[in-house]
Write an enzyme that holds these catalytic residues in place. Sequence first.
Site, PDB file in Angstrom:
ATOM      1  N   THR A  11      -2.857   8.483  -8.561  1.00  0.00           N
ATOM      2  CA  THR A  11      -2.931   9.412  -7.433  1.00  0.00           C
ATOM      3  C   THR A  11      -2.529  10.816  -7.857  1.00  0.00           C
ATOM      4  OG1 THR A  11      -2.425   7.615  -5.901  1.00  0.00           O
ATOM      5  CG2 THR A  11      -2.173   9.857  -5.080  1.00  0.00           C
TER       6      THR A  11
ATOM      7  N   ASP B 222       5.716   8.760 -12.966  1.00  0.00           N
ATOM      8  CA  ASP B 222       4.898   7.950 -12.070  1.00  0.00           C
ATOM      9  C   ASP B 222       5.562   7.964 -10.691  1.00  0.00           C
ATOM     10  OD1 ASP B 222       2.868   6.077 -11.276  1.00  0.00           O
ATOM     11  OD2 ASP B 222       4.326   4.467 -11.465  1.00  0.00           O
ATOM     12  N   SER B 223       4.816   7.540  -9.696  1.00  0.00           N
ATOM     13  CA  SER B 223       5.376   7.432  -8.354  1.00  0.00           C
ATOM     14  C   SER B 223       6.400   6.309  -8.271  1.00  0.00           C
ATOM     15  CB  SER B 223       4.258   7.188  -7.337  1.00  0.00           C
ATOM     16  OG  SER B 223       3.557   6.006  -7.659  1.00  0.00           O
TER      17      SER B 223
ATOM     18  N   HIS C 142      -0.280  -0.677 -12.758  1.00  0.00           N
ATOM     19  CA  HIS C 142       0.268  -2.032 -12.673  1.00  0.00           C
ATOM     20  C   HIS C 142      -0.669  -3.070 -13.317  1.00  0.00           C
ATOM     21  CE1 HIS C 142       2.963  -0.315  -9.643  1.00  0.00           C
ATOM     22  NE2 HIS C 142       3.623  -1.446  -9.588  1.00  0.00           N
TER      23      HIS C 142
ATOM     24  N   GLU D 158       4.688  -6.839  -8.777  1.00  0.00           N
ATOM     25  CA  GLU D 158       6.099  -6.517  -8.591  1.00  0.00           C
ATOM     26  C   GLU D 158       6.922  -7.738  -8.197  1.00  0.00           C
ATOM     27  OE1 GLU D 158       6.705  -3.025  -6.232  1.00  0.00           O
ATOM     28  OE2 GLU D 158       5.555  -1.762  -7.606  1.00  0.00           O
TER      29      GLU D 158
END
Length: 294
Positions: free
Chosen positions: A84, A19-20, A195, A161
């Site tokens: 993305t 993941d990014s 998320h 987050e």
Amino acid sequence: MNMKRYSELDTEMPIGVFDSGIGGLTVAREIMRQMPNEKIVYFGDTARVPYGSKSKETVTRYSRQIVRFLLEQKVKAIAIACNTASAYALPEIEQECPVPVIGVIRPGAKTACSCTKNGRIGVIGTRATVSSGSYTEFIHQIMPEAEVFAQACPLFVPLVEEGLWEDPVTDEIARRYMASLLDHGIDTLIMGCTHYPLIRKTIGRAAGDMISLINPAYETAMELRQMLGEMNLLADHRPALGSTVPQYRFYVSDMAEQFQQFANSIIKYGILASEKIDIYNYSGKPFSAEEGAG
């Protein structure tokens, strides 16, 4: 699927997930739940997050670098746990990679199409995911007559987050985001960011009991399990206790300590450690025919 292409893979090899950043941990968590025998190697590109503000060419280059790292870890399959990267890089990676690859968009779109009764499907995600139109494209490939209504929810990621999963502020933001989608009469909603499953209850309260929530993290894990089963690559036993190599390994490109804290807050499989690596050591060029799974 070219089975001969994958003939050197075996059941004992781990699954690669990337993941990014940290959101893809929800995909890793679902793989742990649905396939408890499997080993996992996770990479979070925390030095270069977010991917949503970057071009297709850049995201594809980053993805190739990460895939090369995962192949070095002798993985048998790769899950791109980033919306993305799934939208921008999956076609090239899928074509080039010497192991099977799955993204998060297609599984979520397929399930939404099978769940909707009135053909009105909502999608929530980051601005980049919504503007890419990837979910709409996949849904229309499966169900051309579907009406898709997308809503960017840029505040959800920072709220998650910050740990504000059950907070009045998050509830209020969710109600505001959901208002226009509810006006369109949707009956199915795709949580199009990795998320978002962490605030599923909040999103569910804002959406109401009549709307089916689709979690692409779960759907990706289920599709991956089916794919590995068809290829006879599912692990049939858990790694031995006391093994020198942990069942779950986590790597990042920066901020290992912060990543570790977040990982331990959402994955309840013992204390996790993470290791920082220099992802720039890996080439971002297209794969050659000679490169293999090792």
